[in-house]
Motif scaffolding. Structure first.
Motif: not given
Length: 562
Positions: A44, A47-48, A104, A107, A111
């Motif tokens: 995560k 992704d961040l 989460e 993120v 998104r």
């Protein structure tokens, strides 16, 4: 107002969050407990990171504070896991689950922002490049940052990421190994080779070309499908892109297992077209030629090249004013004709020998390196056939060799001498032409060279040349050469050629009266006698007997007993 703290700008907040994120990912690799949880958290975090580095501070200003708070909480948890300072496993596991949920959520918000069409800026926060000697984790994190930029950034960001990637792999080979360990990295690079953006294609070709220089990476690149897009770049890419693609194919084809893959995608035809181009440059033709040279090691591919007129193309390229093109084309011709008499005949019919001799002309402007390449090519192509040797002799090759033996730099001088030595052993006509040109005196001069190999070579060549009556007659008239030859027979003279060969040369000279007279008149008969007594060779004893016939006995008597 004096007590009012200055507000933190949006840009500063983004930079702070990115730096905290970088530190946290690095620290997470040091945790030795709750490994599964930390792997999920790390995913995560990455992704961040990919969203943060691509976004601009204005569009992200609303979510940065929440992200920063989450990262600070995670940092505290990571430190407690590293130090094993948490109070209980169940409580820590619960805290990690909460942190994972917050990440989460962060993120998810990012998104959503991206889906709204927020532009990704090339001047977003940049992770600092690791210094030399940095840990693998720091290097991996930096590469991951570059990969994220290539995946989600705009044109400028992607280009800069490729430039940065090229810089680090060139600077430190360890980065190359780390790159190929990540399949996603290679697939992104392969994809970029097909990019419609010329700048991306060019920068990517540079990176892939460098990585292809490592044997351990060739199979990974080919297995990831790099060949087809490389050939498309060759066919319709920019000049810079074509150079990178050609260099990459040259390196990939050093492994013969990749030859058929290149051929199957039309690589041979694409490479030949580059070499056939009238206005091609050396930077492009050089590696293209190198790739073709590697490919012609496969008999079927070589046959296809020959049928496509490759010999004509490369003989023409030898005439190029570009020295890099000249060298590449000569090396290719030498390679494709090696061990193939039919191809060799085609080279001769196309005027290949004459073209190479033009390059050897001292008036032709080129480096000694190029002339050395030409000389070796001529030696390998022509010395196996009397008819080809005849072409050389009829077009002034011997005069060129003599020029370089007398006037060339040390490297080409020695090479010219070696080539003359080999030419001497091809046929009697070559010995005659070498003798007429004045090579016997040059071989005598090298009998006293520092190099043992050169002395041995000169002695052997001279020994063969004086077997020809015309040469022997000419040599007998050279008082200086005979005198030096006799001096070198001194048993105490260590820096000479093979004395058995020197005696053999003198034996040839004694076949005529004038030769025997010269040998006796120079007063070095004692050297011959001492060699005979030392049993250096049976020829030395025979030479003494030959010089001791009735006609010369009175002359020798005075010399031997003086």
């Amino acid at each position: 107002m004096a007590d009012e703290q200055p507000s933190t700008t949006a840009g500063t907040g983004l930079r702070r969050a990115t730096e905290l994120l970088s530190s946290l990912i690095s620290l997470s690799h040091s945790t030795r407990v709750f490994a599964g949880k930390w792997q999920l958290i790390r995913n995560k975090l990455e992704d961040l990171h990919s969203f943060l580095i691509a976004g601009d501070s204005t569009s992200l200003s609303g979510v940065i504070p929440a992200i920063t708070n989450t990262l600070e909480e995670c940092h505290k948890l990571a430190r407690r896991c590293v130090d094993l300072s948490y109070s209980g496993k169940l409580l820590m596991q619960s805290d990690l689950d909460v942190a994972l949920g917050k990440l989460e959520e962060n993120v998810k918000k990012l998104r959503e922002i991206q889906k709204k069409g927020v532009k990704m800026h090339s001047y977003a926060v940049v992770v600092s490049r690791p210094c030399l000697g940095a840990s693998k984790e720091d290097m991996r994190f930096y590469l991951r940052d570059l990969l994220n930029r290539m995946k989600v950034g705009d044109l400028g960001m992607k280009k800069q990421a490729l430039i940065s990637l090229h810089d680090v792999v060139v600077e430190d080979d360890k980065f190359v190994k780390l790159v190929v360990e990540v399949p996603e990295f290679i697939y992104v690079l392969v994809d970029f080779l097909g990019s419609p953006e010329v700048e991306i294609q060019e920068e990517c070709a540079k990176v892939v070309s460098f990585v292809a220089g490592f044997d351990s990476c060739k199979g990974v690149l080919v297995g990831s499908g790099v060949v087809a897009p490389l050939i498309r770049v060759l066919e319709c890419g920019s000049e810079v892109g074509k150079v990178g693609a050609a260099r990459c194919l040259h390196r990939l084809t050093e492994n013969s297992d990749n030859a058929w893959c290149v051929s199957a995608h039309g690589g041979v035809t694409a490479l030949l077209k580059i070499c056939e181009s009238v206005d091609c440059n050396g930077e492009l033709v050089g590696p293209a030629c190198g790739a073709l040279r590697n490919l012609c090691g496969v008999e079927e591919i070589k046959k296809f090249m020959v049928e496509e007129g490759v010999v004509t193309t490369f003989v023409r390229l030898v005439r190029s004013k570009d020295e890099a093109i000249q060298v590449s084309s000569i090396e290719f011709i030498q390679n494709i004709a090696s061990g193939d008499e039919l191809v060799r005949q085609m080279v001769v019919r196309e005027g290949g020998i004459q073209v190479m001799l033009c390059v050897l002309d001292p008036k032709w402007v080129c480096s000694s390196k190029t002339r050395e390449v030409v000389m070796r090519a001529i030696e390998n192509l022509c010395f196996s056939s009397p008819s080809y040797v005849g072409v050389l002799l009829n077009h002034g090759f011997v005069d060129q060799l003599l020029y370089y033996v007398r006037n060339g730099e040390v490297s080409i001088q020695e090479l010219a001498l070696k080539v003359a030595f080999r030419l001497c052993g091809t046929c009697e006509e070559a010995k005659k032409v070498l003798g007429d040109a004045g090579f016997m005196a040059e071989f005598v001069r090298f009998l006293n060279a520092k190099s043992f190999d050169v002395r041995e070579m000169a002695a052997e060549a001279l020994s063969g040349m004086v077997m020809v009556p015309r040469n022997r007659k000419r040599f007998v008239q050279d008082d200086k050469s005979i005198s030096l030859l006799l001096q070198l027979l001194d048993p105490e003279e260590g820096n000479s050629g093979n004395k058995k060969l020197l005696v053999s040369i003198l034996m040839s000279l004694t076949s005529c009266n004038s030769g025997r007279k010269k040998i006796v008149s120079f007063g070095f008969a004692k050297n011959i006698e001492r060699l005979a007594e030392g049993d250096v060779s049976s020829d030395a004893k025979r030479l003494v007997r030959k010089l001791s016939t009735n006609r010369f006995r009175s002359m020798l008597s005075g010399i031997f007993h003086s």
